[in-house]
Design a protein around this motif. Structure first.
Motif, PDB file in Angstrom:
ATOM      1  N   TRP A  33      17.774  -5.617  10.268  1.00 54.92           N
ATOM      2  CA  TRP A  33      17.057  -4.397  10.570  1.00 54.92           C
ATOM      3  C   TRP A  33      17.236  -4.188   9.278  1.00 54.92           C
ATOM      4  O   TRP A  33      16.666  -3.683   7.890  1.00 54.92           O
ATOM      5  CB  TRP A  33      17.885  -3.294  10.801  1.00 54.92           C
ATOM      6  N   HIS A  34      18.660  -3.721   8.370  1.00 57.79           N
ATOM      7  CA  HIS A  34      19.199  -4.129   7.128  1.00 57.79           C
ATOM      8  C   HIS A  34      18.696  -4.705   5.779  1.00 57.79           C
ATOM      9  O   HIS A  34      18.975  -4.331   4.838  1.00 57.79           O
ATOM     10  CB  HIS A  34      20.515  -3.693   6.438  1.00 57.79           C
ATOM     11  N   THR A  35      18.169  -5.822   6.390  1.00 58.34           N
ATOM     12  CA  THR A  35      17.562  -6.624   5.235  1.00 58.34           C
ATOM     13  C   THR A  35      16.325  -6.603   4.557  1.00 58.34           C
ATOM     14  O   THR A  35      15.766  -7.545   3.942  1.00 58.34           O
ATOM     15  CB  THR A  35      18.299  -8.031   4.761  1.00 58.34           C
ATOM     16  N   GLY A  36      15.997  -5.885   6.109  1.00 51.81           N
ATOM     17  CA  GLY A  36      14.137  -6.292   6.170  1.00 51.81           C
ATOM     18  C   GLY A  36      13.598  -5.047   5.711  1.00 51.81           C
ATOM     19  O   GLY A  36      14.380  -4.431   4.998  1.00 51.81           O
ATOM     20  N   VAL A  37      12.378  -5.473   4.737  1.00 53.49           N
ATOM     21  CA  VAL A  37      11.455  -4.127   4.143  1.00 53.49           C
ATOM     22  C   VAL A  37       9.912  -4.131   4.542  1.00 53.49           C
ATOM     23  O   VAL A  37       9.343  -5.065   4.888  1.00 53.49           O
ATOM     24  CB  VAL A  37      11.178  -4.984   2.338  1.00 53.49           C
TER      25      VAL A  37
ATOM     26  N   HIS B 225       6.105   3.817  -0.631  1.00 50.94           N
ATOM     27  CA  HIS B 225       6.685   4.717  -1.360  1.00 50.94           C
ATOM     28  C   HIS B 225       7.365   3.948  -2.273  1.00 50.94           C
ATOM     29  O   HIS B 225       7.709   5.019  -3.756  1.00 50.94           O
ATOM     30  CB  HIS B 225       8.334   5.439  -0.599  1.00 50.94           C
ATOM     31  N   TYR B 226       8.141   2.902  -2.087  1.00 49.64           N
ATOM     32  CA  TYR B 226       9.097   2.047  -4.033  1.00 49.64           C
ATOM     33  C   TYR B 226       8.317   1.200  -4.483  1.00 49.64           C
ATOM     34  O   TYR B 226       8.749   1.318  -6.160  1.00 49.64           O
ATOM     35  CB  TYR B 226      10.072   1.685  -3.159  1.00 49.64           C
ATOM     36  N   LEU B 227       7.246   0.629  -4.342  1.00 48.12           N
ATOM     37  CA  LEU B 227       6.173  -0.321  -5.039  1.00 48.12           C
ATOM     38  C   LEU B 227       5.378   0.445  -6.431  1.00 48.12           C
ATOM     39  O   LEU B 227       5.661  -0.479  -7.475  1.00 48.12           O
ATOM     40  CB  LEU B 227       5.713  -0.941  -4.641  1.00 48.12           C
ATOM     41  N   THR B 228       5.098   1.588  -6.166  1.00 49.49           N
ATOM     42  CA  THR B 228       4.045   2.705  -6.963  1.00 49.49           C
ATOM     43  C   THR B 228       5.028   3.070  -7.912  1.00 49.49           C
ATOM     44  O   THR B 228       4.886   4.190  -8.729  1.00 49.49           O
ATOM     45  CB  THR B 228       3.180   3.058  -6.133  1.00 49.49           C
TER      46      THR B 228
END
Length: 49
Positions: free
Chosen positions: A33-37, A44-47
């Protein structure tokens, strides 16, 4: 969890090694879970950059 004798005792009552198996399963689940995107991160973060 692994350090708590009450928890490990309760899980191992179902069979020897159940507590260690459960702990390993939960560790693997957490790291997966922690390593998944997810879509939220992408939206929210790509832009932002």
């Amino acid at each position: 969890m692994c350090a708590d004798p009450v928890v490990t005792g309760a899980l191992d009552a179902a069979g020897a090694g159940v507590s260690e198996y459960f702990a390993a399963l939960k560790r693997e689940e957490f790291f997966d879970w922690h390593t998944g995107v997810g879509n939220w991160e992408i939206d929210h973060y790509l832009t932002a950059f």
